[in-house]
Design a protein around this motif. Structure first.
Motif, PDB file in Angstrom:
ATOM      1  N   SER A   1      45.884  51.272  22.226  1.00  0.00           N
ATOM      2  CA  SER A   1      44.984  50.126  22.270  1.00  0.00           C
ATOM      3  C   SER A   1      45.219  49.297  23.530  1.00  0.00           C
ATOM      4  N   LEU A   2      46.473  48.973  23.803  1.00  0.00           N
ATOM      5  CA  LEU A   2      46.843  48.277  25.032  1.00  0.00           C
ATOM      6  C   LEU A   2      48.257  48.674  25.410  1.00  0.00           C
ATOM      7  N   GLY A   3      48.409  49.258  26.577  1.00  0.00           N
ATOM      8  CA  GLY A   3      49.722  49.675  27.045  1.00  0.00           C
ATOM      9  C   GLY A   3      50.584  48.484  27.446  1.00  0.00           C
ATOM     10  N   LEU A   4      51.893  48.706  27.461  1.00  0.00           N
ATOM     11  CA  LEU A   4      52.823  47.657  27.856  1.00  0.00           C
ATOM     12  C   LEU A   4      52.747  47.378  29.352  1.00  0.00           C
ATOM     13  N   GLN A   5      53.224  46.194  29.711  1.00  0.00           N
ATOM     14  CA  GLN A   5      53.222  45.799  31.120  1.00  0.00           C
ATOM     15  C   GLN A   5      54.430  46.400  31.843  1.00  0.00           C
TER      16      GLN A   5
ATOM     17  N   CYS B   1      39.244  54.258  30.666  1.00  0.00           N
ATOM     18  CA  CYS B   1      39.780  52.931  30.958  1.00  0.00           C
ATOM     19  C   CYS B   1      41.247  53.087  31.357  1.00  0.00           C
ATOM     20  N   SER B   2      41.826  52.041  31.902  1.00  0.00           N
ATOM     21  CA  SER B   2      43.206  52.151  32.380  1.00  0.00           C
ATOM     22  C   SER B   2      44.177  51.272  31.610  1.00  0.00           C
ATOM     23  N   TYR B   3      43.687  50.565  30.593  1.00  0.00           N
ATOM     24  CA  TYR B   3      44.570  49.599  29.927  1.00  0.00           C
ATOM     25  C   TYR B   3      45.238  50.138  28.670  1.00  0.00           C
ATOM     26  N   LYS B   4      44.915  51.378  28.283  1.00  0.00           N
ATOM     27  CA  LYS B   4      45.589  51.968  27.121  1.00  0.00           C
ATOM     28  C   LYS B   4      46.847  52.688  27.599  1.00  0.00           C
ATOM     29  N   TYR B   5      46.823  54.008  27.610  1.00  0.00           N
ATOM     30  CA  TYR B   5      48.021  54.749  28.008  1.00  0.00           C
ATOM     31  C   TYR B   5      48.362  54.560  29.481  1.00  0.00           C
ATOM     32  N   LEU B   6      47.407  54.121  30.282  1.00  0.00           N
ATOM     33  CA  LEU B   6      47.671  53.939  31.712  1.00  0.00           C
ATOM     34  C   LEU B   6      48.248  52.568  32.045  1.00  0.00           C
ATOM     35  N   ASN B   7      48.414  51.691  31.052  1.00  0.00           N
ATOM     36  CA  ASN B   7      49.246  50.487  31.155  1.00  0.00           C
ATOM     37  C   ASN B   7      48.890  49.555  32.312  1.00  0.00           C
ATOM     38  N   SER B   8      47.589  49.374  32.577  1.00  0.00           N
ATOM     39  CA  SER B   8      47.197  48.608  33.756  1.00  0.00           C
ATOM     40  C   SER B   8      46.800  47.171  33.464  1.00  0.00           C
ATOM     41  N   GLY B   9      46.852  46.750  32.205  1.00  0.00           N
ATOM     42  CA  GLY B   9      46.538  45.374  31.879  1.00  0.00           C
ATOM     43  C   GLY B   9      45.202  45.235  31.186  1.00  0.00           C
ATOM     44  N   PRO B  10      45.062  44.227  30.319  1.00  0.00           N
ATOM     45  CA  PRO B  10      43.863  44.075  29.492  1.00  0.00           C
ATOM     46  C   PRO B  10      42.589  43.991  30.320  1.00  0.00           C
ATOM     47  N   GLY B  11      41.640  44.870  29.996  1.00  0.00           N
ATOM     48  CA  GLY B  11      40.337  44.852  30.657  1.00  0.00           C
ATOM     49  C   GLY B  11      40.344  45.317  32.092  1.00  0.00           C
ATOM     50  N   ASN B  12      41.414  45.944  32.523  1.00  0.00           N
ATOM     51  CA  ASN B  12      41.521  46.307  33.937  1.00  0.00           C
ATOM     52  C   ASN B  12      40.622  47.487  34.288  1.00  0.00           C
ATOM     53  N   VAL B  13      40.671  47.847  35.550  1.00  0.00           N
ATOM     54  CA  VAL B  13      39.738  48.775  36.175  1.00  0.00           C
ATOM     55  C   VAL B  13      39.669  50.126  35.454  1.00  0.00           C
ATOM     56  N   SER B  14      38.498  50.700  35.454  1.00  0.00           N
ATOM     57  CA  SER B  14      38.247  52.027  34.905  1.00  0.00           C
ATOM     58  C   SER B  14      38.359  53.045  36.036  1.00  0.00           C
ATOM     59  N   GLY B  15      37.966  54.267  35.744  1.00  0.00           N
ATOM     60  CA  GLY B  15      37.921  55.308  36.761  1.00  0.00           C
ATOM     61  C   GLY B  15      36.874  56.329  36.384  1.00  0.00           C
ATOM     62  N   ILE B  16      36.420  57.093  37.374  1.00  0.00           N
ATOM     63  CA  ILE B  16      35.440  58.144  37.101  1.00  0.00           C
ATOM     64  C   ILE B  16      35.883  59.461  37.717  1.00  0.00           C
ATOM     65  N   PHE B  17      35.367  60.525  37.127  1.00  0.00           N
ATOM     66  CA  PHE B  17      35.461  61.875  37.680  1.00  0.00           C
ATOM     67  C   PHE B  17      34.051  62.401  37.845  1.00  0.00           C
ATOM     68  N   VAL B  18      33.764  62.935  39.004  1.00  0.00           N
ATOM     69  CA  VAL B  18      32.509  63.647  39.249  1.00  0.00           C
ATOM     70  C   VAL B  18      32.877  64.974  39.891  1.00  0.00           C
TER      71      VAL B  18
END
Length: 428
Positions: free
Chosen positions: A46-50, A244-261
């Motif tokens: 849900s939200l990774g640690l800082q 999103c980056s704020y779950k297992y990627l631990n980047s902070g609440p609501g932080n930046v997403s990413g895409i793959f194309v």
């Protein structure tokens, strides 16, 4: 992977921790407190640690901002003009992609909307979308609004796949059968990579192959998969994905997403998209002229310049991921979640009160186990929290527990099992 002969003992858990080559990474994170005590945190889904390094990474950008102001875009050790490039190496490693196929930008649902412009182009003959029933609400809303935008009815255009009666998860065969059945009017297969409620990992490779055979595009929401399970998006020839980056990627609440194309679309300037100036070729970006020319690869889907402070927090975690190596993290995850699975079945496997609805097969789950509590579920969950266990409650009666390999230990899993056993005796 063959799991060891687990034992229901603290000594066994401590021995596993001693042998853990990744145990040092636990000290790189800040743990919250519950009731004045450091929590056992199983809520990275849900939200990774800082990461402790976040302050240093963000402070560096604050100094750049203070010292250079607008000149920080082009001057200094790491100019902001290229801020989106910093994450590429780690993201490609985590996602199983080439660096030009990934970019950190925007937020998850915004990115999915952006990508749908390119990859959902329905016609009168091909307009249907296959997804899983019970997808995360934001995905459901996104698909509904996209279908409505194109003038179709969601009830007719969106095919939601449900598990068979008496089952909790979808069978790959049933997904493939549905794709083949709707091949003539199917435009898109758009699913989660990992189902947020049950914790099931879908066979993304087989689904992609089936979707392409049917003449459809295939994309995935990897919110719960990125940084959790092994992904090979390039080799699987997935068309697009976002996370999103704020779950297992631990980047902070609501932080930046990413895409793959996928690389196959890297140099297709005629492909429809909603453009913005940060996706325009760098060499001409500041000429401020009409006529959008997309950058090569995923960068051509960027709209706005990156959030520098958010990207700094993101990078603090990504650097840890790259050092730890996603393949090593996955090995520990299988062992750690395997131990959790073993202990729960030892505790509640005989009384019928507790049921694990996440698949037992290692390739069909990440580090999350979803526990269906048939009696006293919320009381059990609240009791766990009172003892310092931070998990996640999902109505009507599911507790999600996610032992994360970067910062959780085998002894923490054992302690959770002890408290769960007490709580079930008390409330179930």
């Amino acid at each position: 992977m063959t799991l060891p002969n687990y034992q229901y003992s603290k000594e066994f858990a401590r021995e596993m921790d001693k042998k853990d080559p990744l145990r040092k990474f636990k000290d790189r994170f800040i743990f919250p407190k519950v009731g004045g005590r450091e929590a056992i945190y199983f809520c990275g889904n849900s939200l990774g640690l800082q990461p402790k390094a976040v302050k240093e990474y963000v402070q560096k950008e604050l100094v750049q901002w203070g010292d250079k102001a607008v000149d920080g875009h082009f001057d200094g050790e790491q100019p902001w003009f290229n801020v989106h490039e910093r994450a590429k190496k780690a993201l490609a490693h985590i996602i199983g992609a080439r660096e030009h196929e990934v970019v950190a930008m925007n937020s998850l649902t915004c990115n999915l909307h952006q990508l749908m412009v390119s990859f959902y182009q329905p016609t009168g003959e091909r307009f249907k979308i296959i997804t899983e029933a019970g997808a995360f609400p934001s995905d459901m809303y996104m698909l509904e609004s996209q279908v409505n935008f194109h003038g179709f009815s969601p009830e007719e255009a969106i095919i939601e796949l449900s598990p068979r009666d008496g089952e909790h998860t979808l069978r790959t065969k049933d997904i493939i059968d549905a794709i083949e059945k709707n091949a003539n009017d199917l435009a898109l297969v758009m699913m989660s990579g990992l189902q947020y409620y049950t914790g099931q990992v879908f066979d993304m490779q087989q689904i992609t192959q089936a979707g392409h055979r049917a003449g459809a595009m295939v994309g995935f929401d990897l919110a719960h998969a990125a940084g959790n399970v092994l992904l090979h998006l390039h080799d699987w020839e997935v068309d697009f994905a976002s996370w999103c980056s704020y779950k297992y990627l631990n980047s902070g609440p609501g932080n930046v997403s990413g895409i793959f194309v996928h690389e196959k679309y890297a140099d297709q300037p005629g492909l429809k998209r909603f453009a913005g100036w940060w996706g325009h070729v760098e060499e001409e970006r500041f000429q401020m002229e009409k006529g959008f020319k997309p950058m090569y690869g995923a960068d051509g889907w960027q709209v706005s310049n990156g959030n520098v402070l958010g990207m700094a927090a993101h990078q603090a975690s990504l650097d840890i991921f790259y050092e730890a190596n996603i393949h090593q993290l996955r090995k520990k995850s299988e062992l750690l979640t395997g131990y959790l699975d073993f202990l729960i079945r030892e505790i509640g496997g005989q009384n019928g009160v507790l049921e694990i609805i996440t698949p037992k097969e290692l390739d069909q789950r990440g580090c999350q186990l979803s526990l269906l509590v048939h009696k006293g579920g919320k009381a059990v969950f609240d009791e766990l929290y009172q003892h310092g266990i931070v998990g996640d409650w999902r109505n009507p009666n599911v507790i999600r527990i996610a032992p994360t390999p970067l910062y959780n230990s085998f002894e923490e899993v054992f302690r959770f099992a002890e408290i769960l056993n007490q709580s079930l005796d008390k409330f179930a």
